[in-house]
Scaffold this motif. Structure first.
Motif, mmCIF file in Angstrom:
data_model
loop_
_atom_site.group_PDB
_atom_site.id
_atom_site.type_symbol
_atom_site.label_atom_id
_atom_site.label_comp_id
_atom_site.label_asym_id
_atom_site.label_seq_id
_atom_site.Cartn_x
_atom_site.Cartn_y
_atom_site.Cartn_z
ATOM 1 N N THR A 102 0.804 -0.810 -0.042
ATOM 2 C CA THR A 102 0.085 0.507 0.259
ATOM 3 C C THR A 102 0.699 1.633 0.132
ATOM 4 N N TRP A 103 -0.134 2.414 -0.615
ATOM 5 C CA TRP A 103 0.766 3.760 -0.350
ATOM 6 C C TRP A 103 1.481 4.488 0.540
ATOM 7 N N TRP A 104 0.016 4.002 1.907
ATOM 8 C CA TRP A 104 0.843 4.408 3.154
ATOM 9 C C TRP A 104 1.360 3.375 4.027
ATOM 10 N N ALA A 105 2.299 2.854 3.428
ATOM 11 C CA ALA A 105 2.948 2.102 4.137
ATOM 12 C C ALA A 105 4.561 1.670 3.365
ATOM 13 N N MET A 106 4.394 2.500 2.785
ATOM 14 C CA MET A 106 5.307 3.448 1.365
ATOM 15 C C MET A 106 6.258 3.860 2.622
ATOM 16 N N LEU A 107 5.170 5.199 2.963
ATOM 17 C CA LEU A 107 5.374 5.922 3.822
ATOM 18 C C LEU A 107 5.398 5.865 5.106
ATOM 19 N N LEU A 108 5.191 4.949 5.752
ATOM 20 C CA LEU A 108 5.157 4.318 7.331
ATOM 21 C C LEU A 108 6.309 3.776 7.744
ATOM 22 N N VAL A 109 6.392 2.627 6.555
ATOM 23 C CA VAL A 109 7.404 1.662 7.269
ATOM 24 C C VAL A 109 8.704 2.099 7.554
ATOM 25 N N PRO A 110 8.777 3.470 6.387
ATOM 26 C CA PRO A 110 9.953 3.779 6.499
ATOM 27 C C PRO A 110 10.501 4.513 7.790
ATOM 28 N N LEU A 111 9.350 5.548 8.713
ATOM 29 C CA LEU A 111 9.545 6.574 9.162
ATOM 30 C C LEU A 111 10.412 6.151 10.337
ATOM 31 N N PRO A 112 10.442 5.011 10.945
ATOM 32 C CA PRO A 112 11.716 4.920 12.060
ATOM 33 C C PRO A 112 13.129 5.487 11.679
ATOM 34 N N ILE A 113 13.011 5.654 10.688
ATOM 35 C CA ILE A 113 14.396 5.804 9.936
ATOM 36 C C ILE A 113 14.551 6.828 10.233
ATOM 37 N N MET A 114 13.837 8.127 10.963
ATOM 38 C CA MET A 114 13.886 9.147 10.970
ATOM 39 C C MET A 114 13.090 9.571 12.461
ATOM 40 N N ALA A 115 12.120 9.002 13.134
ATOM 41 C CA ALA A 115 11.873 9.393 14.114
ATOM 42 C C ALA A 115 13.128 8.500 15.402
ATOM 43 N N LEU A 116 13.620 7.331 14.913
ATOM 44 C CA LEU A 116 13.915 6.637 16.173
ATOM 45 C C LEU A 116 15.737 7.312 16.563
ATOM 46 N N PRO A 117 16.020 7.687 15.304
ATOM 47 C CA PRO A 117 17.257 8.808 15.406
ATOM 48 C C PRO A 117 17.096 9.986 16.332
ATOM 49 N N TRP A 118 15.749 10.241 16.387
ATOM 50 C CA TRP A 118 15.519 11.493 17.332
ATOM 51 C C TRP A 118 15.365 11.548 18.572
ATOM 52 N N VAL A 119 14.062 10.077 18.668
ATOM 53 C CA VAL A 119 14.485 9.675 19.899
ATOM 54 C C VAL A 119 15.192 9.634 21.010
ATOM 55 N N PHE A 120 16.018 8.627 20.141
ATOM 56 C CA PHE A 120 17.115 8.218 21.326
ATOM 57 C C PHE A 120 18.516 9.508 21.075
ATOM 58 N N PHE A 121 18.538 10.167 20.234
ATOM 59 C CA PHE A 121 19.780 10.812 20.019
ATOM 60 C C PHE A 121 19.848 12.728 19.925
ATOM 61 N N ARG A 122 18.262 12.675 19.959
ATOM 62 C CA ARG A 122 17.848 14.163 19.177
ATOM 63 C C ARG A 122 18.787 14.185 17.779
ATOM 64 N N SER A 124 18.711 15.410 14.392
ATOM 65 C CA SER A 124 17.651 16.457 13.558
ATOM 66 C C SER A 124 17.019 15.542 12.545
ATOM 67 N N TRP A 125 15.454 15.588 12.169
ATOM 68 C CA TRP A 125 15.458 15.130 10.789
ATOM 69 C C TRP A 125 15.794 15.334 9.390
ATOM 70 N N GLU A 126 16.747 16.423 9.748
ATOM 71 C CA GLU A 126 17.485 17.178 8.182
ATOM 72 C C GLU A 126 18.322 16.021 7.976
ATOM 73 N N GLU A 127 18.974 15.216 9.059
ATOM 74 C CA GLU A 127 20.068 14.347 8.997
ATOM 75 C C GLU A 127 19.892 13.641 8.656
ATOM 76 N N THR A 128 18.432 12.890 8.563
ATOM 77 C CA THR A 128 17.913 11.408 8.707
ATOM 78 C C THR A 128 17.133 11.538 7.811
ATOM 79 N N LEU A 129 16.788 12.367 6.834
ATOM 80 C CA LEU A 129 15.661 12.581 5.467
ATOM 81 C C LEU A 129 16.581 12.066 4.821
ATOM 82 N N PRO A 130 17.318 12.119 4.401
ATOM 83 C CA PRO A 130 18.060 10.705 3.219
ATOM 84 C C PRO A 130 17.851 9.782 2.802
ATOM 85 N N TYR A 131 18.050 9.266 3.853
ATOM 86 C CA TYR A 131 18.344 7.753 4.771
ATOM 87 C C TYR A 131 16.573 7.224 4.671
#
Length: 149
Positions: A102-122, A124-131
């Protein structure tokens, strides 16, 4: 339906093309190792939607995940190892061509790539956006090849 090789080539090809175009336009500049990491993420993300069924793509994907998880454990990154293990199990929670295609899984499944580095290490989303973008591009390539749009 395309096989795992086609999905891998499409994920790598789309990421490589977008990176090359972005570098040509002056929007993005990176070292070769960073580019290799982004293309690898995209390639693995292109395999993810089919990890819910027995296939060579599933075997390859989980082999890479197992090696990565073992490496994280050896280096005592237990939080990351447990998170990777949790997310690697998610495709088993549905049927083939279910939520993973599904298109929504395409957007949600990779979201931890941006969210988890912020949660654990603060981080910035700009650093993880390319991943995150690399994962979405790989996932998108899979859905395009499977004619989900």
């Amino acid at each position: 339906m395309p096989g795992y090789q086609a999905h891998m080539l499409a994920g790598a090809g789309m990421a490589g093309g977008i990176i090359a175009g972005s570098m040509y336009m002056g929007w993005f500049d990176a070292e070769p190792i960073y580019i290799a990491i982004l293309v690898t993420i995209s390639t693995l993300a292109a395999l993810f939607p089919d990890c819910d069924t027995e296939s060579k793509g599933q075997n390859f994907f989980y082999a890479i995940m197992a090696v990565t998880d073992i490496t994280l454990i050896i280096h005592e990154h237990y939080k990351w190892a447990s998170i990777l293990g949790l997310f690697a199990m998610l495709p088993a929670l549905g049927k083939h061509r279910g939520w993973t295609h599904t298109w929504w899984a395409m957007l949600l499944v990779p979201l931890p790539i941006m969210a988890l580095p912020w949660v654990f290490f603060r981080t910035s989303w700009e650093e993880t956006l390319p991943y995150y973008a690399a994962a979405v591009i790989g996932y998108l390539s899979h859905l395009i090849l499977d004619r989900e749009f």
